[in-house]
Design an enzyme around this catalytic site. Structure first.
Site, short mmCIF file in Angstrom:
data_model
loop_
_atom_site.label_atom_id
_atom_site.label_comp_id
_atom_site.label_asym_id
_atom_site.label_seq_id
_atom_site.Cartn_x
_atom_site.Cartn_y
_atom_site.Cartn_z
N LYS A 11 0.81 -1.22 0.00
CA LYS A 11 0.00 0.00 0.00
C LYS A 11 0.85 1.28 0.00
CE LYS A 11 -3.95 -2.17 2.33
NZ LYS A 11 -4.98 -2.01 3.40
N TYR A 51 -12.50 -2.15 -3.59
CA TYR A 51 -12.97 -2.28 -2.20
C TYR A 51 -14.48 -2.15 -2.07
CZ TYR A 51 -8.32 -2.33 0.01
OH TYR A 51 -7.06 -2.69 0.44
N PHE A 59 -15.30 3.83 6.98
CA PHE A 59 -13.94 4.19 6.54
C PHE A 59 -13.75 4.07 5.02
CE2 PHE A 59 -13.91 -0.27 7.99
CZ PHE A 59 -13.49 -0.92 6.83
N ARG A 87 -1.70 -14.24 4.91
CA ARG A 87 -2.38 -13.53 6.00
C ARG A 87 -1.60 -13.66 7.32
NH1 ARG A 87 -7.11 -11.47 4.50
NH2 ARG A 87 -8.10 -11.50 6.52
N ASN A 114 -2.06 0.34 6.69
CA ASN A 114 -1.50 -0.88 7.27
C ASN A 114 -0.62 -1.68 6.30
OD1 ASN A 114 -3.56 -1.78 5.68
ND2 ASN A 114 -4.56 -3.05 7.23
N HIS A 117 -2.26 -5.47 1.72
CA HIS A 117 -3.58 -6.13 1.61
C HIS A 117 -3.33 -7.55 1.10
CE1 HIS A 117 -7.68 -7.09 0.36
NE2 HIS A 117 -7.13 -7.58 -0.74
N GLU A 128 -9.75 -10.97 -7.27
CA GLU A 128 -8.80 -9.87 -7.07
C GLU A 128 -7.61 -9.99 -8.01
OE1 GLU A 128 -9.90 -8.91 -2.38
OE2 GLU A 128 -7.89 -9.64 -2.86
P1 CMP Z 1 -7.37 -4.53 3.92
O1 CMP Z 1 -6.87 -5.87 4.29
O2 CMP Z 1 -6.80 -3.90 2.70
O3 CMP Z 1 -8.96 -4.58 3.77
C1 CMP Z 1 -9.79 -3.48 3.98
C2 CMP Z 1 -9.07 -2.32 4.57
O4 CMP Z 1 -9.86 -1.36 5.21
C3 CMP Z 1 -8.13 -2.80 5.65
O5 CMP Z 1 -7.08 -3.55 5.14
C4 CMP Z 1 -7.74 -1.49 6.31
O6 CMP Z 1 -6.71 -0.85 5.62
C5 CMP Z 1 -9.02 -0.70 6.12
N1 CMP Z 1 -9.70 -0.58 7.42
C6 CMP Z 1 -10.23 -1.56 8.15
N2 CMP Z 1 -10.76 -1.05 9.28
C7 CMP Z 1 -10.54 0.28 9.24
C8 CMP Z 1 -10.83 1.35 10.13
N3 CMP Z 1 -11.46 1.14 11.27
N4 CMP Z 1 -10.46 2.58 9.76
C9 CMP Z 1 -9.83 2.80 8.58
N5 CMP Z 1 -9.52 1.81 7.70
C10 CMP Z 1 -9.86 0.57 8.05
#
Ligand code: CMP
Length: 140
Positions: A11, A51, A59, A87, A114, A117, A128
């Protein structure tokens, strides 16, 4: 054990900090093979389609904005139980909950930013991977 493929995204928070190589080393050290990879800049609309499952979440807009803010590296990882293994290597979504040594424990900045993904199941992995890659781009 089954050889699987999964979709991975490095990311914007990680590409910005030049962490692509360090994250790829984590995948390879865990026995995952990077069988396709490209660096792209998503539009917010494209991130929104990817997404779409999170459309109703509070979010969603912030997530799409973030995913389009800087380049991402999209990848296909292959290996035994690749979906689950990836994962495990990534760690929990929230870095505060991520186990030591995982990518998110080491590199993630917040639950939103984070670093990586990974697909969560065989069906989503197939969809995906198809979202980003043609068959010609995947060299196993
Ligand atoms: P990802 O595994 O890419 O799948 C969905 C994404 O939404 C997740 O990782 C986070 O980056 C994002 N996400 C999940 N929960 C939150 C949250 N509470 N606030 C902001 N982003 C979130």
């Amino acid at each position: 054990m089954a050889i699987e493929r999964t979709l991975s995204i490095i990311k914007p928070d990680a590409t910005r900090r030049n962490l692509t190589g360090k994250i790829n080393a984590k995948f390879e050290d865990a026995g995952l093979r990077i069988i396709a990879q490209k660096r792209i800049q998503l539009t917010k609309a494209q991130a929104g389609v990817f997404y779409a499952v999170h459309k109703e979440r509070p979010f969603y807009d912030e997530l799409c904005e973030f995913m389009a803010s800087e380049p991402v590296v999209v990848q296909v990882l292959e290996g035994e139980n690749a979906i689950t293994k990836n994962r495990e290597v990534m760690g929990a979504t929230n870095p505060a909950d991520a186990a030591e040594g995982t990518i998110r424990a080491e590199f993630a900045e917040s639950v939103g930013e984070n670093s990586v993904h990974g697909s969560d199941a065989p069906d989503t992995a197939k969809d995906e991977i198809g979202f980003f890659f043609s068959q010609l781009e995947i060299v196993g």
